[in-house]
Structure formats: structure tokens, C-alpha cells
Design an enzyme around this catalytic site. Structure first.
Site, short mmCIF file in Angstrom:
data_model
loop_
_atom_site.label_atom_id
_atom_site.label_comp_id
_atom_site.label_asym_id
_atom_site.label_seq_id
_atom_site.Cartn_x
_atom_site.Cartn_y
_atom_site.Cartn_z
N THR A 158 -3.36 -3.64 0.93
CA THR A 158 -4.07 -3.50 2.17
C THR A 158 -5.52 -3.56 1.76
O THR A 158 -5.82 -3.46 0.59
CB THR A 158 -3.65 -2.13 2.75
OG1 THR A 158 -2.25 -2.17 3.00
CG2 THR A 158 -4.38 -1.73 3.99
N THR B 121 -4.04 -5.61 6.51
CA THR B 121 -3.03 -5.64 5.46
C THR B 121 -2.05 -6.80 5.58
O THR B 121 -1.80 -7.32 6.67
CB THR B 121 -2.22 -4.32 5.48
OG1 THR B 121 -1.35 -4.28 4.37
CG2 THR B 121 -1.42 -4.15 6.75
N LEU B 122 -1.51 -7.16 4.39
CA LEU B 122 -0.34 -8.04 4.33
C LEU B 122 0.88 -7.18 3.95
O LEU B 122 1.96 -7.68 3.75
CB LEU B 122 -0.54 -9.11 3.27
CG LEU B 122 -1.55 -10.23 3.57
CD1 LEU B 122 -1.85 -11.03 2.32
CD2 LEU B 122 -1.02 -11.15 4.66
N ASN B 123 0.66 -5.89 3.75
CA ASN B 123 1.57 -4.87 3.21
C ASN B 123 1.55 -4.94 1.69
O ASN B 123 0.62 -4.48 1.07
CB ASN B 123 3.00 -4.99 3.76
CG ASN B 123 3.81 -3.73 3.42
OD1 ASN B 123 3.23 -2.65 3.28
ND2 ASN B 123 5.11 -3.85 3.27
N ASP C 190 7.63 -1.84 6.49
CA ASP C 190 7.06 -0.57 6.95
C ASP C 190 7.93 0.08 8.02
O ASP C 190 7.72 1.24 8.38
CB ASP C 190 5.63 -0.77 7.47
CG ASP C 190 4.59 -0.56 6.38
OD1 ASP C 190 4.96 -0.06 5.29
OD2 ASP C 190 3.41 -0.89 6.60
N SER D 26 2.51 2.58 10.49
CA SER D 26 1.52 2.32 9.44
C SER D 26 0.95 3.63 8.91
O SER D 26 1.13 4.70 9.53
CB SER D 26 0.39 1.48 10.02
OG SER D 26 -0.65 1.32 9.08
N SER D 27 0.29 3.55 7.78
CA SER D 27 -0.46 4.70 7.24
C SER D 27 -1.95 4.41 7.27
O SER D 27 -2.75 5.24 6.81
CB SER D 27 -0.05 4.96 5.79
OG SER D 27 1.31 5.29 5.71
N GLY E 112 -1.11 2.07 1.02
CA GLY E 112 0.18 2.48 1.60
C GLY E 112 0.11 3.94 2.04
O GLY E 112 -0.86 4.36 2.69
#
Ligand code: GLY
Length: 570
Positions: A382, A400-402, A424, A453-454, A475
Site C-alpha cells: 500500500t 493500494t494494490l494490496n 482483504d 481495509s486497514s 496492511g
């Protein structure tokens, strides 16, 4: 190809450059340095890459405001920081405008229309390892371009001006850093495995620091967006390339999914802490509520008297992190699909009671400490950027792309990585995701739903005005890093530089362990182990970008030492 000479905090790329839009704004793709900390009078941008930060400041100097700079910086990151900067992912923006208005923009990915709850399970109901993380099926419908166009409502310059630096960087190339070279080398096999067509990121000889990365396909995609607006991504050629790629690789995103993607304007999640106002992201990010829970569980405790990274301070902060993350697993998900009991989770007396079983000097444990009984039941990559401008507009964006490079799938002919954000979601109740986080019903997959999400793009206001702009990738470590950075400044009275760069730690309920960075003090580790904690050393935690107002005029901009992150200002 140019050789790169890394110094300690300064990397210089030596070479003449072509004259283009970027150069005119003093951003030279082959000759740039990394500045970690600066004091600026008028405006500052901190992001994961020096070229992207420089693009942001060039836009401020050109008359753009913090929103313009945030858009241009995101687009530049999509080129110069392909592991996380993106047009194939999603994100959140939290902003406080000079007129006092606060904003929260949700451009999180959406689950495709034919996604389903058990899509990552085999016939026996077991999770198929990797299916939600790598390759075409792991992708949600991207939201980044829609997010940037939605935020144009508050920008001053034209989108064409904001996207041009990114087009130039993609078309003419830029010198990659040692970190980027090594990161690209680490995914070469994945690129072979999860791509159906060659891309600019493949290099059979291996990437080296100073090599030029040219991304012609991406430049063409960015031009389509420049010339056709949002439709340049969600309709026409780009959309067709995405769908063709999905068909070739077993993905499920359709033309309708792309056409129907929508951003959501949300009400920012705001609360007070020790006289400051914290403004952060609401659902579908758990970030704002987790931050609220952690800070409020802490507020009546004598934390500062314990001392920074003392065993007492780390234990207390660990126990609030544990309890907040237990609630995350049970109660949090996309509030448009699941009734998230936000008021109860942040109720002051609930949070006070939550700490009743806290025992100083004795480790809590996640078997006994479960998600709270509410008053009434109702993947690492991210990137973050912080911007503050001369007018007092503050923008905090996490996107993000994760996972690093997302699904590792480059859209054939379009030149960009697409996300693996589907991981996610809770792919099966109780089964950990990429970040080891568990979840259940609240975060189950459903068509059109946004995965929990975080990400915690956050502003701290003092007397109603921007005081700190903060955020980080990482994350599930995102809310704890933002939490610790705020506590370091407000409670421990640290400079922004120390608040960002001193060792961080993390507890997320499950697994029941405290993750610490290598530089975490040995004496505190031993003391915590004696209390009964399991300590696990890990790589760096977060890449936090902070801008902090200086009393009177000016602002301090700090880029995390943990990456190529760079501050720029004027
Ligand atoms: N993909 C990381 C997050 O949204 O929290």
C-alpha cells in the site's frame, strides 16, 4: 542505462535528461535525491518516491492546491512506484479544506458482480492457498481513477496538467532505485506465472539500480485517461483490455463491473484525543474506528509517565491494540452491506470497560480476550502520501494494490498491475488473510461489496486547524503505526522525525504475539517476555509519512527512513 550511486540518505542519479514537462518543474527522472526531512514554508508533499513527491510540489508551485498535488502525486506513483502506486487498485482520501470542510472519499475496489462468498474454497470447503492473492481472480474492480476524478471537484488545475508528469515519466522512463530493482527482481517468476503477455517489468538479465524503466503501454493508457477522462479507464479501449486480460487468465471482472464502479463520499470519522481532533477514514476502512478505540482506551492512563518503549508503555499499547483488533475481526466490514455497530464500538463507557481485565505486568491472551460484548448488538503493499499547502488545505491519501505489485498480473497492452484486494475479504471465517487477520460474516464476500481495509489516512487538528497529516502502508499494521505515531508526538512529545523513525511494534489479537522491528530495545523485549508475551521479530513496520505544522509559520515534512520515501517542499 545509468549507474546509480547510493549514499546514506542521498541517492544521486547522474545523467543528462530530456527536456520535458517534468524537467521544467525541476524534477529530473535521472538525477534526483532522497530528502528525508525538511522544513517548508509554503507547501510540502511526502510520498513513497522522490520523483512523485517532486511532481506534487511542482504542481503546488504551479498554482495547484493540496488536492491537485495529491492527484498528481498518485498518478506519478503509479509509474515510479509500481509495487503499490497504482491505477489498478483503490484507496481513500481524508482532507480538511482551508474553508474548514472535512472530506472522506472512498474509492476502494468493489467485488465483481459474479463474485461469491465461497469463491476461494475448494469442493471440501478449504481455502485454496494463493487463489485470493495471486492472479486474475484475486482482483476487485479498481477505484483509483474514479477517486482521482471525484476529488477533482476540489482541485484548481486541469486533469490534463495533473496527469502529464506521469505520462512523461512512463513514456521517457526514469532511473530505478536499488530497492525497486531488487523488488522487481523478486517478482520475475511471478510475472511469468501470472501474466498472459510480456510487460515492461520483465527483465531476463535482472534489474540494477540506475536502469531506466520505460512503460509505453502505461503511457498510452494514461493518455487515454487524459484525453477521455474517467471513461478512458472504465470504458473503451482500457476497459476492453482489462476484460480481455481477465478472460485470458480466469478473472471475472466484466465491462459492466467497470462501467458501474462508483466512489462514495463518506462522513469522516472524527473524535477528540487530549484536546486534539482526529479526523480519519470510516468504513469500509477499519482504520478510523480502530484508531478511535485504541486512543480512547489509552486516554485516561498515565502513558507518558511510563516512558517511550518502556515495558509498561508497550504492554499497555499492546493490550489496547489486541482489544481493538478483536473487535475488528467480529464487527467490521463494508457498512453498506453489514450493520457495523460503529457507535457502540466507540462508546466511551464500552471502551473503558474493555480495559477492566487489563493487568499491568501480566500478558493478556487472545483466547480469553475476545471481541467485546457491545452495549447493544446492532497483503504489504500500500502507499501513503501527505500534502499540506499554503492555503491550509491538508490531504491524506492511502492507496493500494494490496500485496506488493497486487495480483502480479499486468493488464496486457495497458501496462499496469491490477490489485489482489479480494484477499482483504474474509475468504472463510477464522482463516487468516495475507496479513494474518481473521474475520467473519461482517466481511464476507458479496457482489458489489467493498472489502474491509486497514488504511488509515488521518489528520490531527489543533484548535480546528491542520496540525499533523499522517498515514502509512502496512496492511493491518497501518492503524497501529498511525496510532503509535500520534501517541509519540502527543503523549511522548517527540519530534515528527523521531515519531516516524523510532522502532514500532504491533499486536492484532490473532496471532497472539507482539511483532517488533529489529531495532526494538532488547531490555523491553526481555521484560515483556517475562510478563508472558510472545515476541516476534519482523522486517520494518510501515513507511509513515508525516507533515507537522510548526508553531507560527512553516511545516516539518518527514519521510520514513524505511524506504525510498521522500519529502519535498518549498
Ligand atoms: N490492502 C490493505 C488494506 O486495505 O488494508
Amino acid at each position: 542505462m545509468k549507474k546509480l550511486a547510493p549514499l546514506l540518505l542521498l541517492i544521486l542519479f547522474s545523467c543528462s535528461s530530456t527536456k520535458n514537462v517534468i524537467d521544467k518543474n525541476n524534477v529530473d527522472p535521472w538525477n534526483y535525491s532522497i530528502t528525508k526531512n525538511l522544513v517548508a514554508q509554503k507547501g510540502a508533499v511526502v510520498s513513497a518516491h522522490p520523483l512523485a513527491s517532486a511532481v506534487g510540489v511542482a504542481i503546488l508551485k504551479k498554482g495547484g492546491n493540496a488536492v491537485d498535488a495529491a492527484i498528481a502525486t498518485q498518478l506519478a506513483l503509479a509509474v515510479v512506484y509500481p509495487g503499490a502506486g497504482n491505477i489498478g487498485g483503490g484507496g481513500f482520501m481524508v482532507a480538511r479544506l482551508a474553508n474548514g470542510e472535512t472530506l472522506a472519499l472512498d474509492y476502494r475496489e468493489m467485488a465483481p458482480s459474479s463474485s461469491s462468498r465461497d469463491m476461494y474454497l475448494d469442493a471440501n470447503g478449504n481455502v485454496v492457498q494463493g487463489k485470493s492473492i495471486n492472479g486474475h481472480l484475486s482482483s476487485g474492480v479498481p477505484g483509483s481513477i474514479a477517486g482521482m476524478f471525484a476529488s477533482m471537484k476540489y482541485a484548481k488545475l486541469s486533469f490534463k496538467e495533473l496527469i502529464q508528469p506521469a505520462i512523461d515519466l512512463a513514456e521517457k522512463g526514469f532511473a530505478i532505485s536499488e530497492r525497486e530493482a531488487s523488488s522487481l527482481n523478486s517478482i520475475q517468476q511471478d510475472l511469468q506465472k501470472y501474466n498472459t503477455q510480456p510487460s515492461a517489468f520483465l527483465n531476463s538479465k535482472g534489474w540494477k539500480a540506475g536502469d531506466t524503466l520505460v512503460q509505453k503501454d502505461l503511457a498510452n493508457t494514461l493518455k487515454l485517461i487524459r484525453d477521455n477522462g474517467e471513461a478512458g479507464f472504465y470504458k473503451g479501449k482500457t476497459a476492453e483490455l482489462i476484460v480481455e486480460e481477465m478472460k485470458r487468465g480466469g478473472g471475472i471482472i466484466t465491462l459492466d463491473d467497470l462501467k458501474n464502479y462508483q466512489v462514495k463520499w463518506r462522513t469522516p470519522h472524527s473524535f477528540d484525543y487530549h484536546g486534539y481532533t482526529i479526523v480519519s477514514m470510516p468504513m469500509p476502512s477499519s482504520g478510523g474506528i480502530l484508531l478511535h478505540q485504541m486512543l480512547k482506551m489509552l486516554e485516561d492512563k498515565p502513558l507518558s509517565s511510563y516512558g517511550f518503549l518502556s515495558p509498561q508503555a508497550v504492554q499497555l499499547m499492546t493490550e489496547v491494540e489486541r482489544r481493538a483488533f478483536a473487535d475488528r475481526a467480529e464487527y467490521m466490514g463494508d457498512a453498506d452491506f453489514y450493520k457495523v455497530p460503529e457507535a457502540q464500538l466507540t462508546n466511551e463507557s464500552y471502551l473503558k470497560k474493555r480495559m477492566n481485565d487489563y493487568q499491568p505486568g501480566i500478558a493478556g491472551n487472545s483466547t480469553q480476550i475476545k471481541p467485546g460484548v457491545l452495549p447493544m448488538k446492532e497483503s504489504e503493499q500500500t502507499t501513503h502520501l501527505s500534502v499540506l499547502d499554503a492555503e491550509g488545505n491538508a490531504v491524506s491519501v492511502t492507496t493500494t494494490l494490496n500485496n506488493s505489485y497486487g495480483s502480479k498480473t499486468v493488464i496486457g497492452g495497458a501496462g499496469f498491475f491490477i490489485n489482489d484486494e479480494m484477499d482483504d475479504f474474509s475468504v472463510k471465517p477464522g482463516v487468516p488473510n495475507l496479513y494474518g487477520a481473521v474475520g467473519g460474516e461482517a466481511n464476507a464476500i458479496a457482489p458489489g461489496k467493498r472489502m474491509l481495509s486497514s488504511m488509515t489516512p488521518t489528520l490531527v487538528l489543533k484548535d480546528g486547524k491542520p496540525f499533523i497529516v499522517v498515514g502509512t502502508p502496512g496492511g493491518t499494521t497501518i492503524p497501529t503505526s498511525v496510532f503509535q505515531t500520534i501517541v509519540n508526538i502527543i503523549d511522548f512529545g517527540m519530534s515528527a522525525d523521531d515519531a516516524v523513525n523510532k522502532p514500532k511494534f504491533h499486536h492484532q489479537w490473532l496471532p497472539d504475539q507482539i511483532d517488533v522491528e529489529r531495532s526494538f530495545p532488547e531490555a523491553t523485549r526481555i521484560a515483556l517476555q517475562k510478563m508472558g508475551y510472545t515476541i516476534k521479530e519482523r522486517g520494518s513496520i510501515g513507511r509513515t509519512e508525516v507533515i507537522k505544522k510548526i508553531p507560527g509559520d512553516g511545516m516539518e515534512a518527514v519521510a520514513d527512513k524505511r524506504g525510498d520515501d521522500a519529502a519535498a517542499g518549498y
